[in-house]
Structure formats: C-alpha cells, structure tokens
Design a protein around this motif. Structure first.
Motif, PDB file in Angstrom:
ATOM      1  N   PHE A 168      76.997 -67.493  96.251  1.00  0.00           N
ATOM      2  CA  PHE A 168      76.959 -66.384  95.296  1.00  0.00           C
ATOM      3  C   PHE A 168      77.273 -66.858  93.879  1.00  0.00           C
ATOM      4  O   PHE A 168      76.532 -66.551  92.934  1.00  0.00           O
ATOM      5  N   ILE A 169      78.353 -67.622  93.707  1.00  0.00           N
ATOM      6  CA  ILE A 169      78.815 -68.005  92.373  1.00  0.00           C
ATOM      7  C   ILE A 169      77.884 -69.022  91.720  1.00  0.00           C
ATOM      8  O   ILE A 169      77.512 -68.881  90.541  1.00  0.00           O
ATOM      9  N   GLN A 170      77.469 -70.038  92.455  1.00  0.00           N
ATOM     10  CA  GLN A 170      76.761 -71.159  91.848  1.00  0.00           C
ATOM     11  C   GLN A 170      75.238 -71.047  91.904  1.00  0.00           C
ATOM     12  O   GLN A 170      74.549 -71.739  91.157  1.00  0.00           O
ATOM     13  N   ILE A 171      74.718 -70.192  92.783  1.00  0.00           N
ATOM     14  CA  ILE A 171      73.262 -70.128  92.937  1.00  0.00           C
ATOM     15  C   ILE A 171      72.716 -68.748  92.578  1.00  0.00           C
ATOM     16  O   ILE A 171      71.900 -68.605  91.660  1.00  0.00           O
ATOM     17  N   MET A 172      73.155 -67.715  93.290  1.00  0.00           N
ATOM     18  CA  MET A 172      72.544 -66.396  93.137  1.00  0.00           C
ATOM     19  C   MET A 172      72.925 -65.718  91.823  1.00  0.00           C
ATOM     20  O   MET A 172      72.074 -65.122  91.154  1.00  0.00           O
ATOM     21  N   LEU A 173      74.198 -65.800  91.446  1.00  0.00           N
ATOM     22  CA  LEU A 173      74.633 -65.121  90.224  1.00  0.00           C
ATOM     23  C   LEU A 173      73.967 -65.685  88.969  1.00  0.00           C
ATOM     24  O   LEU A 173      73.518 -64.901  88.111  1.00  0.00           O
ATOM     25  N   PRO A 174      73.863 -67.017  88.807  1.00  0.00           N
ATOM     26  CA  PRO A 174      73.145 -67.518  87.619  1.00  0.00           C
ATOM     27  C   PRO A 174      71.681 -67.087  87.573  1.00  0.00           C
ATOM     28  O   PRO A 174      71.150 -66.808  86.493  1.00  0.00           O
ATOM     29  N   ILE A 175      71.020 -67.030  88.740  1.00  0.00           N
ATOM     30  CA  ILE A 175      69.621 -66.606  88.757  1.00  0.00           C
ATOM     31  C   ILE A 175      69.500 -65.126  88.394  1.00  0.00           C
ATOM     32  O   ILE A 175      68.533 -64.702  87.750  1.00  0.00           O
TER      33      ILE A 175
END
Length: 264
Positions: A168-175
């Motif tokens: 969630f923090i490193q992949i989905m949230l930035p996208i």
C-alpha cells in the motif's frame, strides 16, 4: 453534427454567456472595492479588524482536516477496493448512504460530541466534523480510482515478498497520487468555505475561520465609518487566498478528474 459550424458557434456562445454570468459578480465586487477611496478601502479593513487570528484558525482547520482525510480515506479506500473481508460491500454501501444525510441534520450531535471533548471555541472543533462530512464522497472517489488500478501490481509485490502494508505505502499509494490530490483539493475548498458549523461551534469571533469574517463586515457596515466599498474590499481579501490556491491547483484538479478515467 458536433463538427458542424452551427454546433460550434452555439456551444461557444453558451460558454461565453456562462462565463459572463460567473465572472460578472467578481468584477462588480472588485470594481466596488476600488470605488471612492481606491486601495484605501483595503487599508481601512485592516484598521477595523485584526484578521491574523482568523487566518491562523483557518490554517489549523484546513490543515488538520487534510491530514485526517489523507490518512483515513486513503487507507479505507484501498481496503474496500483491494482487500477482502467479511461483508465488505455491505459496509461500503452503508457508508456511502451518509451522502444522503444533509449536513444540517448532523450539526447538533456533532456539537454535543465537540462540547463533550471540550473542543468548542477552538479550531480543532471543526477538524473532525469537516473530515467526517467529506468522508463519504472522498471514499467513493478514491475507491473508484483504486478499482481502476490492475490487481497484477499487488500480485507482483507479493512475489517480491512485500506485505500488505508495504504494498500500500510503496506501490499503490504513489500510483494513486492524482486521485488523492483531487480528494485533498476538494476537501480544502469545502473546508475553507464552510460557514454553518464554523458559526455554531466557535462563538468567539476572534477565533472563527476566515469564512465567517464577511458576516462581521456586513454587521459593521450598519455602523458609521465602514462603507459598502469597505465591505466589498473585505470580501475580496477573504476571497483572495482561495482564488490563489485554485489558480495553482486547477491543473492537479483536472489531472485527478481525468487520470482515473483513462486507466484500466
């Protein structure tokens, strides 16, 4: 038909008429604020009122609301979109029914909660009510944005050994940043301009947010010395921060609206 000349002329005329309707009140306000004394009308506003405490309250309220929304809504939207738990759809639609409840119906119970926490007459009394009032719409927008993102991203993260929190923090949230920015801009605009709860929850006029201040200007106009031109100048001063913010944030606002539509 849409490429025909008459269609283009009609649509452009309609757009121009709507633009004039929207811009004319602002032009009238600016013109009246400069009438008679020019920029002296603006100077007189600061002679009558100390607006710094009101600006500080607005910053506290808006900043706190944005922090709460960015943390709670982003995680909740991801959970409803990509995670599985019992009765997920039922809980999601139950939360969305909150959009059908008018804000005025929630003011009294929210005030009782705020008073019970001894937060009334402070800027913090508006943070959680504002975040709650915008939560349903923001949750719907951000959940739909996460739905447009492919599940293969999560599968690839699992293969690399990432847990749910890291995914969630490193992949989905930035996208999902464009969608989150759109949600935060909408929250900023609604929190900065809200009036009803600000009047009820904060009785001390020196601690009220800037959105309430024009009412004080209107009351002062009835007394001697503060003219209608000073009133328009005061309204321009209160309008200026949100206008400047919108000018710089309009591109991000449009990006958040369109980015989710072209994904998937």
């Amino acid at each position: 038909m849409k490429n025909s000349l008459p269609y283009k002329i009609i649509t452009q005329v309609i757009c121009v008429v709507l633009l004039v309707i929207l811009v004319f009140p602002l032009y009238l306000m600016l013109e009246k604020s400069l009438a008679v004394s020019g920029f002296g009308n603006y100077a007189k506003v600061f002679e009558y009122f100390n607006l710094i405490p009101n600006v500080i309250t607005s910053i506290i309220v808006v900043g706190g609301t944005l922090i709460v929304v960015s943390i709670v809504v982003s995680m909740a939207a991801y959970a409803f979109s990509k995670l599985e738990f019992p009765h997920k759809q039922a809980v999601y639609y139950l939360i969305l029914t909150g959009m059908m409840i008018p804000t005025s119906a929630l003011i009294f119970p929210l005030y009782q909660i705020v008073r019970g926490l001894h937060l009334n007459n402070t800027g913090w009394s508006l943070v959680f009510p504002y975040a709650t009032a915008s939560a349903c719409f923001n949750l719907m927008v951000l959940t739909n944005y996460y739905n447009a993102l492919p599940d293969e991203l999560i599968d690839a993260a699992k293969i690399d050994g990432a847990n749910k929190w890291t995914t969630f923090i490193q992949i989905m949230l930035p996208i999902a940043k464009p969608g989150l920015v759109f949600v935060l801009i909408q929250t900023f605009l609604s929190a900065w301009n809200e009036l009803q709860m600000a009047i009820i929850f904060i009785n001390d006029t020196s601690k009220q947010p800037l959105s309430v201040v024009p009412l004080r200007f209107a009351q002062t106009t009835s007394s001697s010395g503060f003219t209608i031109n000073n009133l328009f100048a005061a309204c321009i001063i209160c309008l200026l921060p949100i206008a400047v913010f919108y000018i710089f944030a309009s591109r991000q606002l449009m990006a958040g609206l369109t980015a989710g539509a072209v994904k998937g």
